[in-house]
Design a protein around this motif. Structure first.
Motif, short mmCIF file in Angstrom:
data_model
loop_
_atom_site.label_atom_id
_atom_site.label_comp_id
_atom_site.label_asym_id
_atom_site.label_seq_id
_atom_site.Cartn_x
_atom_site.Cartn_y
_atom_site.Cartn_z
N ALA A 1 11.73 39.40 32.00
CA ALA A 1 12.12 39.60 30.60
C ALA A 1 13.13 38.55 30.14
O ALA A 1 13.81 38.74 29.12
N ASN A 2 13.24 37.44 30.90
CA ASN A 2 14.12 36.34 30.51
C ASN A 2 15.60 36.74 30.53
O ASN A 2 16.40 36.30 29.69
N ILE A 3 15.97 37.58 31.49
CA ILE A 3 17.36 38.01 31.64
C ILE A 3 17.87 37.46 32.97
O ILE A 3 17.31 37.73 34.03
N ASN A 4 18.94 36.66 32.89
CA ASN A 4 19.56 36.08 34.08
C ASN A 4 20.68 36.98 34.56
O ASN A 4 21.50 37.45 33.76
N VAL A 5 20.74 37.20 35.86
CA VAL A 5 21.79 38.03 36.45
C VAL A 5 22.41 37.27 37.62
O VAL A 5 21.71 36.91 38.58
N ASN A 6 23.69 37.02 37.55
CA ASN A 6 24.40 36.30 38.61
C ASN A 6 25.76 36.93 38.87
O ASN A 6 26.19 37.81 38.12
N ALA A 7 26.40 36.47 39.91
CA ALA A 7 27.73 36.96 40.25
C ALA A 7 28.66 35.78 40.48
O ALA A 7 28.24 34.70 40.91
N VAL A 8 29.92 35.99 40.20
CA VAL A 8 30.97 35.03 40.51
C VAL A 8 31.88 35.67 41.55
O VAL A 8 32.26 36.84 41.42
N CYS A 9 32.22 34.91 42.58
CA CYS A 9 33.08 35.40 43.65
C CYS A 9 34.39 34.61 43.64
O CYS A 9 34.45 33.51 44.21
N PRO A 10 35.42 35.13 42.98
CA PRO A 10 36.69 34.41 42.95
C PRO A 10 37.35 34.37 44.33
O PRO A 10 37.16 35.27 45.16
N GLY A 11 38.14 33.32 44.53
CA GLY A 11 38.98 33.26 45.71
C GLY A 11 40.23 34.09 45.48
O GLY A 11 40.19 35.13 44.81
N ILE A 12 41.33 33.63 46.00
CA ILE A 12 42.60 34.37 45.88
C ILE A 12 43.37 33.79 44.69
O ILE A 12 43.91 32.69 44.75
N VAL A 13 43.37 34.55 43.61
CA VAL A 13 43.91 34.09 42.33
C VAL A 13 45.20 34.84 42.02
O VAL A 13 45.31 36.05 42.28
N TYR A 14 46.18 34.15 41.46
CA TYR A 14 47.49 34.75 41.22
C TYR A 14 47.46 35.66 39.99
O TYR A 14 47.99 35.36 38.92
N THR A 15 46.81 36.79 40.15
CA THR A 15 46.79 37.83 39.13
C THR A 15 47.98 38.77 39.37
O THR A 15 48.76 38.59 40.31
N ASP A 16 48.10 39.80 38.55
CA ASP A 16 49.17 40.77 38.75
C ASP A 16 49.07 41.42 40.13
O ASP A 16 50.10 41.70 40.77
N ALA A 17 47.83 41.64 40.60
CA ALA A 17 47.65 42.28 41.91
C ALA A 17 48.20 41.39 43.02
O ALA A 17 48.89 41.87 43.94
N TRP A 18 47.89 40.09 42.97
CA TRP A 18 48.39 39.20 44.02
C TRP A 18 49.87 38.91 43.85
O TRP A 18 50.58 38.64 44.83
N LYS A 19 50.38 38.97 42.63
CA LYS A 19 51.83 38.87 42.43
C LYS A 19 52.52 40.03 43.14
O LYS A 19 53.53 39.85 43.85
N ALA A 20 51.97 41.24 42.99
CA ALA A 20 52.54 42.41 43.66
C ALA A 20 52.42 42.28 45.17
O ALA A 20 53.36 42.65 45.91
N ASN A 21 51.29 41.76 45.66
CA ASN A 21 51.13 41.54 47.09
C ASN A 21 52.19 40.58 47.63
O ASN A 21 52.80 40.81 48.68
#
Length: 284
Positions: free
Chosen positions: A189-209
Motif C-alpha cells: 500500500a506504499n507505506i514505509n515502516v522503519n526504525a531509528v536506534c539512537p545511541g546514548i544521548v544526553y536527554t533528561d534520563a541520561w542526565k539523571a543517570n
C-alpha cells in the motif's frame, strides 16, 4: 528546507529530548507537526520552539499510553488537516506512574516487565493500528518507530545493572520485529515502516543517570555529571560501555535528521530497516 511541505506528522512523547528533536526537525523540513507530550508545559515548549523557528505545530497534551488519548490524537489530526502522512512513535523509557508489584516472590520482576511493555511496546502498536487504516485508504504513509541500540546488542553486565535492565532491551528488540512485520504487510500500500536506534544521548534520563553515578559510584564520585557523560563517547569506561569509533556523542538533532531522511522521498525504497544513529557503537 521544504522536503516535507504540505505533510502532516504526528510525533508522540515530543515534549523534550529526542522527541522534541524529531518534532523540530520535521517542522524545519516543512511538515505541520502535531506534538504530543504528557505535560502541558513541555508540549507548549516544543510547539513554541517550532513556531519561533518559522515552523507549524499544534499541541496535543495527554498520556499516549492511554488508548483514548491515542484515538483522540488521531482524530484531531484528521479533523484539523484531513490527513496523516507521517507517524513517529517516540514514546518509551519508564512509566510515568509507579507500578505496584504483586505480593509474591516474582512480583518485582512482573512489575518491571509489565511497566516497560506498557510504555515501550504496546502504545506504539496501538498508535500504529489507529493510524494505519487511514494510510491504507490513501495508499501512502511513513512510519518511524524509535527503538534503541539496546535492541541490537547486549550491554555489559555493569551497564545492565546500572542503567538498562534486560526488559528494556527486550521491548526495543520486539519493536524492531514489529517494524519488519509492518513493513511487509504495509509495503503493497506504499507505506514505509522503519526504525531509528539512537545511541546514548544526553536527554533528561541520561542526565539523571550521570548525576546518580557521580553521587553513588565510588570511582566516579565528585566528577561533574556532564563531563562524566562525555567520557562514554570518548571510551573512558570500556568495562561499562562499548567504544564509539567517532569518539563523539550523539545529539537529539542527529536523531531528528535521521527521521527526516527516512520519511522523505530520498528514502522511498527503504523499509523494514533499523538505522543505528550511535556513532558506530553497534556495528551490524
Amino acid at each position: 528546507m521544504t522536503a516535507l511541505k504540505n505533510q502532516v506528522a504526528l510525533v508522540t512523547a515530543a515534549g523534550r529530548g529526542i522527541g522534541q528533536g524529531i518534532a523540530r526537525a520535521l517542522a524545519a523540513a516543512g511538515a505541520t507537526v502535531l506534538v504530543n507530550s504528557y505535560g502541558a508545559e513541555t508540549t507548549a515548549r516544543t510547539v513554541a520552539l517550532i513556531e519561533e523557528a518559522g515552523g507549524k505545530a499544534e499541541p496535543f497534551v495527554g498520556d499516549i499510553t492511554d488508548p483514548d488519548t491515542i484515538l483522540a490524537m488521531r482524530d484531531k489530526a484528521l479533523s484539523e488537516w484531513g490527513q496523516i502522512d507521517i507517524l513517529v512513535n517516540n514514546v518509551g523509557a519508564g512509566s510515568k506512574d509507579a507500578v505496584q508489584p504483586p505480593k509474591h516472590e516474582l512480583g518485582g520482576h512482573m512489575a518491571m516487565w509489565n511497566s516497560l511493555y506498557g510504555q515501550n511496546l504496546l502504545p506504539i502498536v496501538l498508535m500504529s493500528e489507529a493510524v494505519v487504516p487511514h494510510m491504507l485508504e490513501r495508499k501512502q504513509g511513513k512510519i518511524v518507530h524509535v527503538s534503541s541500540i539496546a535492541a541490537r546488542t547486549s550491554m555489559t553486565d555493569q551497564a545492565l545493572k546500572m542503567f538498562v535492565p534486560p526488559a528494556y532491551g527486550a521491548m526495543k528488540a520486539a519493536l524492531l520485529s514489529y517494524t519488519q512485520n509492518q513493513a511487509e504487510l504495509l509495503g503493497p500500500a506504499n507505506i514505509n515502516v522503519n526504525a531509528v536506534c539512537p545511541g546514548i544521548v544526553y536527554t533528561d534520563a541520561w542526565k539523571a543517570n550521570a548525576e546518580r553515578v557521580v553521587a553513588h559510584v565510588e570511582r566516579f564520585k565528585g566528577q561533574d555529571p556532564r563531563t562524566w557523560f562525555e567520557g562514554i563517547a570518548r571510551g573512558d569506561y570500556p568495562d561499562i560501555f562499548d567504544t564509539t569509533p567517532l569518539r563523539r556523542e550523539q545529539t537529539v538533532e542527529d536523531i531528528g535528521n535521521a527521521v527526516v531522511f527516512l520519511v522523505s522521498q530520498a528514502a522511498m525504497n527503504i523499509t523494514g530497516q533499523s538505522l543505528m544513529v550511535d556513532g558506530g557503537m553497534v556495528k551490524l
